[in-house]
Design an enzyme around this catalytic site. Structure first.
Site, PDB file in Angstrom:
ATOM      1  N   GLU A 110      89.047   7.694  15.063  1.00 31.04           N
ATOM      2  CA  GLU A 110      87.957   7.012  15.041  1.00 31.04           C
ATOM      3  C   GLU A 110      87.704   6.282  13.741  1.00 31.04           C
ATOM      4  OE1 GLU A 110      84.786   9.650  15.651  1.00 31.04           O
ATOM      5  OE2 GLU A 110      86.336  10.603  17.060  1.00 31.04           O
ATOM      6  N   LYS A 112      85.446   4.636  11.358  1.00 36.86           N
ATOM      7  CA  LYS A 112      83.963   5.462  10.311  1.00 36.86           C
ATOM      8  C   LYS A 112      82.838   3.945  10.044  1.00 36.86           C
ATOM      9  CE  LYS A 112      83.226   7.603   6.157  1.00 36.86           C
ATOM     10  NZ  LYS A 112      81.797   7.120   5.997  1.00 36.86           N
ATOM     11  N   ASP A 114      79.757   1.805   9.420  1.00 35.29           N
ATOM     12  CA  ASP A 114      79.086   1.800   8.261  1.00 35.29           C
ATOM     13  C   ASP A 114      77.935   1.551   8.969  1.00 35.29           C
ATOM     14  OD1 ASP A 114      78.468   1.857   5.941  1.00 35.29           O
ATOM     15  OD2 ASP A 114      79.255   0.062   4.626  1.00 35.29           O
ATOM     16  N   TYR A 221      79.214   9.611  18.298  1.00 34.83           N
ATOM     17  CA  TYR A 221      80.483   9.683  18.102  1.00 34.83           C
ATOM     18  C   TYR A 221      80.838  11.397  17.884  1.00 34.83           C
ATOM     19  CZ  TYR A 221      79.139   9.488  12.937  1.00 34.83           C
ATOM     20  OH  TYR A 221      77.826   9.818  12.121  1.00 34.83           O
ATOM     21  N   LYS A 312      88.670   6.609   3.235  1.00 33.25           N
ATOM     22  CA  LYS A 312      87.975   4.869   2.801  1.00 33.25           C
ATOM     23  C   LYS A 312      88.298   3.558   2.663  1.00 33.25           C
ATOM     24  CE  LYS A 312      84.001   5.608   1.303  1.00 33.25           C
ATOM     25  NZ  LYS A 312      82.020   5.412   1.341  1.00 33.25           N
ATOM     26  N   CYS A 406      67.972 -31.382 -13.863  1.00 30.25           N
ATOM     27  CA  CYS A 406      68.376 -30.641 -12.466  1.00 30.25           C
ATOM     28  C   CYS A 406      69.570 -32.150 -11.938  1.00 30.25           C
ATOM     29  CB  CYS A 406      66.535 -31.305 -11.990  1.00 30.25           C
ATOM     30  SG  CYS A 406      67.412 -31.576  -9.658  1.00 30.25           S
ATOM     31  N   CYS A 409      67.608 -35.137  -9.675  1.00 28.80           N
ATOM     32  CA  CYS A 409      66.621 -35.936 -10.328  1.00 28.80           C
ATOM     33  C   CYS A 409      66.394 -35.813 -11.740  1.00 28.80           C
ATOM     34  CB  CYS A 409      65.496 -35.646  -9.576  1.00 28.80           C
ATOM     35  SG  CYS A 409      63.985 -34.006 -10.360  1.00 28.80           S
ATOM     36  N   CYS A 424      63.638 -26.624 -11.059  1.00 24.31           N
ATOM     37  CA  CYS A 424      62.839 -27.935 -11.240  1.00 24.31           C
ATOM     38  C   CYS A 424      61.820 -28.727 -10.610  1.00 24.31           C
ATOM     39  CB  CYS A 424      64.094 -29.158  -9.953  1.00 24.31           C
ATOM     40  SG  CYS A 424      63.874 -30.427 -10.128  1.00 24.31           S
ATOM     41  N   CYS A 430      61.860 -34.984  -6.133  1.00 21.10           N
ATOM     42  CA  CYS A 430      63.594 -34.706  -6.017  1.00 21.10           C
ATOM     43  C   CYS A 430      64.359 -34.240  -4.389  1.00 21.10           C
ATOM     44  CB  CYS A 430      63.602 -33.071  -6.290  1.00 21.10           C
ATOM     45  SG  CYS A 430      65.298 -32.456  -7.150  1.00 21.10           S
TER      46      CYS A 430
HETATM   47  S1  IVH Z   1      81.841  12.748  12.427  1.00 18.48           S
HETATM   48  C1  IVH Z   1      80.345  17.070   9.930  1.00 18.48           C
HETATM   49  N1  IVH Z   1      82.626  10.371  12.785  1.00 18.48           N
HETATM   50  O1  IVH Z   1      80.185   9.213   7.761  1.00 18.48           O
HETATM   51  C2  IVH Z   1      80.510  15.329  10.584  1.00 18.48           C
HETATM   52  N2  IVH Z   1      81.069  10.325  11.025  1.00 18.48           N
HETATM   53  O2  IVH Z   1      80.568  11.543   5.428  1.00 18.48           O
HETATM   54  C3  IVH Z   1      80.149  14.975  11.138  1.00 18.48           C
HETATM   55  N3  IVH Z   1      80.718   8.524  10.302  1.00 18.48           N
HETATM   56  O3  IVH Z   1      77.576  11.447   8.300  1.00 18.48           O
HETATM   57  C4  IVH Z   1      80.494  13.271  11.087  1.00 18.48           C
HETATM   58  N4  IVH Z   1      81.792   7.040  10.912  1.00 18.48           N
HETATM   59  O4  IVH Z   1      76.862   9.004   8.751  1.00 18.48           O
HETATM   60  C5  IVH Z   1      81.491  11.073  12.078  1.00 18.48           C
HETATM   61  N5  IVH Z   1      83.248   8.554  13.711  1.00 18.48           N
HETATM   62  C6  IVH Z   1      83.080   9.167  12.848  1.00 18.48           C
HETATM   63  C7  IVH Z   1      82.198   8.448  12.059  1.00 18.48           C
HETATM   64  C8  IVH Z   1      81.182   8.706  11.560  1.00 18.48           C
HETATM   65  C9  IVH Z   1      80.743   6.922  10.055  1.00 18.48           C
HETATM   66  C10 IVH Z   1      79.528   8.455   9.004  1.00 18.48           C
HETATM   67  C11 IVH Z   1      78.376   9.622   9.582  1.00 18.48           C
HETATM   68  C12 IVH Z   1      79.016  10.798   8.239  1.00 18.48           C
HETATM   69  C13 IVH Z   1      79.689   9.806   7.437  1.00 18.48           C
HETATM   70  C14 IVH Z   1      80.458  11.035   7.021  1.00 18.48           C
END
Ligand code: IVH
Length: 683
Positions: A110, A112, A114, A221, A312, A406, A409, A424, A430
């Site tokens: 999946e 991650k 942000d 998720y 990451k 500046c 000017c 300025c 200006c």
């Molecule tokens: S599963 C037991 N799936 O990443 C933890 N987390 O440090 C279950 N996050 O706190 C989390 N995408 O905020 C999961 N596809 C994903 C995610 C995801 C982002 C975040 C989430 C979590 C942190 C993990």
């Protein structure tokens, strides 16, 4: 009857919300949607007792001010163990296989996301509570804010469990973030750092109506339920999609089932390269064991489950040569040093320029022209120079010397105590400051002078037709039919000729006329007085009531106004000490602009907050202006024309037939002055 209609409208709006925001497949017009929403809002205003707790009208936000209550999580919200190394991913996979005693463990790959983790509770298909992660044991109750997020279902569909929790991430899509920052840039405001922080700040806002204005989105998720709904995590996520949740799309590889280490790595590599194609930010990949039974077998460490791990991405950075440091002059005269780079490709775009912030930053990093520098984007849109690349030869022997005059000017720059930026001071002489101020004046949040883009303003300025905001109202536009000017075309990197057509001239004139209705607080904001932003302008307008009063006020009187501090008060006094500015005010008044407030500290309630009214016809009890003032004093807005955004038309005798027809066709409720009275009576 009305109660039935409330239920019917709520169901319709839930369905079409889902089609629009989750499935991306709307089948009705926005107009129809807005008409139903208006009808529902109207019915709920008259019958608050019939309002459903999951009403779609909650999307506009309600609770004026809520403190976030701390609530214990039913199941702790753990985090994932992280790694930046592929080797550690292989090791983890090995441990999982050993732990489960099998070699063919199915995994789910999946993205991650942000953003900010969120936990949602549903009872009988209705969203009842939304909690942030907090410290993992206790989270903050942000339900009212979360209800405004358009792709989070308030009412589920299909075969959902009667009580369950679902977790996901709330984020701000990249394009929306960029748009917000462009607006801030146009207003000379400090830019937001990145979508994640902006989303987090938004979710923690106390006024959920502010949250409703921001395009936050969610992606879910993780389903948690006393009894599993399926045997695998993957199936549960797909199921959640069928109940109406936004979940990763299988066909876009946002979620994928794999078995081999090669497949795991290939998924990681794919997204490391393609992450910029996504509409939102991701900071890595999450790998989970698919079979739910294996989750129990593998268990947890103190902090995180053993059945999942996060890979990451490293923040992308690249080294390139800094050719030259140039300086930009903003609307307020602030000088920003800019690194002009040998173009380099980074995180999806070619970077040619990066901000160097201010003199201190250049000194701290000891940046010199000709140096190789490290550029990073991270979540930020505007690239940053983070350090000199010391593995490469230095550009010069001596530290960079910051400009003292500046670049536009040649006026000597000033740097006020405690400020990082040089300025300025030649505000009215200006060029970039003048054009910047004109641009600010015409902007949407100030005078909303539609059609007056920066190109037109610059062309008029260069031709000597305008030098300041007042000149806009003195222009003889009719004489400018056929006026030719050049426009820079980014795509072809060439100038293109344009000429003003009579239709455009008409529109320019029309917007100038309309701007005479713009309320005083926005005119005041539009003047572009240093440190006087939207909120301060509003407070000043409400407290002091007119430009004459503000011009006359001394520092002490200004300081007595809410939100006005030393810096602001001084800046206002300085602005109006200039004779020319005083004359401008007289001329703007003569041009017919609103330079006084109609409602000086006359706020009675916010019962009509967020509602837009159109007032039409002749009334018995009140005069038309009185009705308008009444609406505004209860927080409502009055608009001149009926549109899909109108919530109510207050109609008196002899309302025009065209208006009546329009209100009916848009489904805007028509109310009487008595109805209005009822709406603002406190019980
Ligand atoms: S599963 C037991 N799936 O990443 C933890 N987390 O440090 C279950 N996050 O706190 C989390 N995408 O905020 C999961 N596809 C994903 C995610 C995801 C982002 C975040 C989430 C979590 C942190 C993990």
């Amino acid at each position: 009857m009305s109660q039935e209609r409330i239920k019917e409208l709520a169901a319709l709006l839930h369905e079409h919300n889902h089609r629009y925001y989750v499935l991306n497949q709307p089948i009705i017009s926005d107009q129809q949607f807005d008409a139903w929403m208006n009808e529902l809002e109207a019915l709920e205003t008259f019958h608050p007792e019939w309002r459903l707790s999951n009403s779609p009208t909650q999307r506009v936000g309600s609770d004026l001010s809520q403190k976030f209550e701390k609530v214990a999580h039913v199941r702790p919200m753990l985090s994932l163990s992280n790694t930046y190394s592929e080797e550690e991913i292989s090791d983890w996979l090995q441990r999982v296989k050993e732990g489960l005693g099998t070699n063919d463990t199915e995994l789910v790959m999946e993205l991650k996301y942000d953003g900010i983790a969120i936990s949602l509770f549903y009872e009988k298909g209705v969203l009842v509570r939304a909690l942030t992660r907090g410290d993992g044991t206790q989270g903050e109750d942000v339900t009212a804010n979360v209800k405004t997020i358009k792709n989070i279902p308030l009412q589920l569909q299909g075969d959902y469990p009667s009580s369950f929790e679902i977790r996901g991430e709330i984020f701000l899509p990249k394009a929306d973030f960029e748009r917000m920052n462009q607006e801030r840039m146009a207003q000379g405001l400090e830019l937001y750092a990145n979508p994640r922080n902006t989303a987090s700040g938004t979710l923690k806002q106390l006024d959920s109506r502010e949250v409703a204005k921001r395009p936050l989105r969610a992606m879910m998720y993780f389903v948690l339920c006393d009894e599993w709904m399926a045997n695998t995590h993957y199936e549960q996520v797909v199921m959640a999609g069928s109940w109406g949740f936004p979940v990763p799309l299988t066909d876009l590889k946002m979620i994928q089932r794999v078995t081999t280490t090669e497949e795991v790595m290939s998924y990681i590599h794919h997204w490391d390269v393609h992450r910029n194609d996504l509409a939102f930010d991701i900071d890595g990949i999450v790998i989970k064991v698919n079979l739910l039974q294996s989750w129990d077998e593998l268990g947890m460490t103190a902090k995180s489950p053993r059945w999942a791990i996060a890979y990451k991405f490293k923040a992308e950075r690249v080294s390139t040569r800094l050719d030259k440091i140039t300086y930009q002059v903003g609307r307020t005269g602030a000088i920003t040093p800019v690194a002009n780079l040998v173009p380099v490709f980074l995180a999806g775009t070619t970077v040619k320029r990066a901000s160097l912030h201010n003199a201190d930053q250049i000194e701290k990093l000891d940046i010199r022209e000709g140096d190789y520098v490290w550029i990073e984007k991270g979540g930020e849109i505007i690239p940053k120079v983070i350090a000199v690349d010391l593995d490469k030869p230095r550009g010069g022997q001596d530290p960079h010397v910051y400009i003292q005059h500046c670049p536009e000017c040649q006026t000597e720059l000033v740097r006020e105590e405690g400020e990082a930026q040089h300025y300025c001071p030649n505000a009215d002489g200006c060029q970039p400051q003048i054009i910047g101020k004109l641009e600010h004046f015409v902007s949407r949040k100030a005078m909303t002078l539609e059609g007056w883009g920066v190109e037109t303003l610059s062309a008029f300025f260069k031709e000597g037709l305008i030098r300041n905001i007042v000149d806009l109202y003195h222009l003889d536009l009719d004489r400018l039919v056929g006026f030719e000017y050049s426009v820079w075309d980014e795509a072809t990197q060439e100038f293109r000729k344009r000429s003003l057509q009579s239709k455009t001239i008409e529109n320019l004139k029309k917007s100038l006329v309309q701007s005479k209705e713009v309320p005083f607080e926005r005119v005041l904001f539009g003047l572009g007085i240093r440190h006087v932003g939207e909120t301060v302008a509003k407070k000043l307008a409400r407290a002091l009531g007119s430009i004459d009063h503000i011009m006359r006020a001394n520092k002490e009187e200004l300081l007595a106004v809410d939100e006005v501090g030393e810096k602001i008060a001084e800046s206002i006094v300085q602005y109006f000490q200039i004779k020319e500015h005083q004359e401008w005010m007289t001329q703007l008044k003569e041009a017919g602009l609103q330079l006084a407030s109609h409602h000086v500290d006359n706020v009675q309630s916010d019962l009509l907050a967020t509602k837009v009214f159109v007032v039409s016809g002749v009334f018995e009890k009140y005069g038309r202006d009185e009705i308008k003032a009444l609406i505004e004093s209860h927080g409502g807005k009055v608009s001149g024309s009926i549109s899909a955004k109108t919530h109510f038309v207050v109609a008196g005798r002899d309302m025009g037939p065209a208006k009546l027809e329009k209100a009916k066709s848009l489904g805007v409720p028509i109310i009487s002055e008595m109805d209005l009275d009822q709406m603002i009576s406190p019980e």
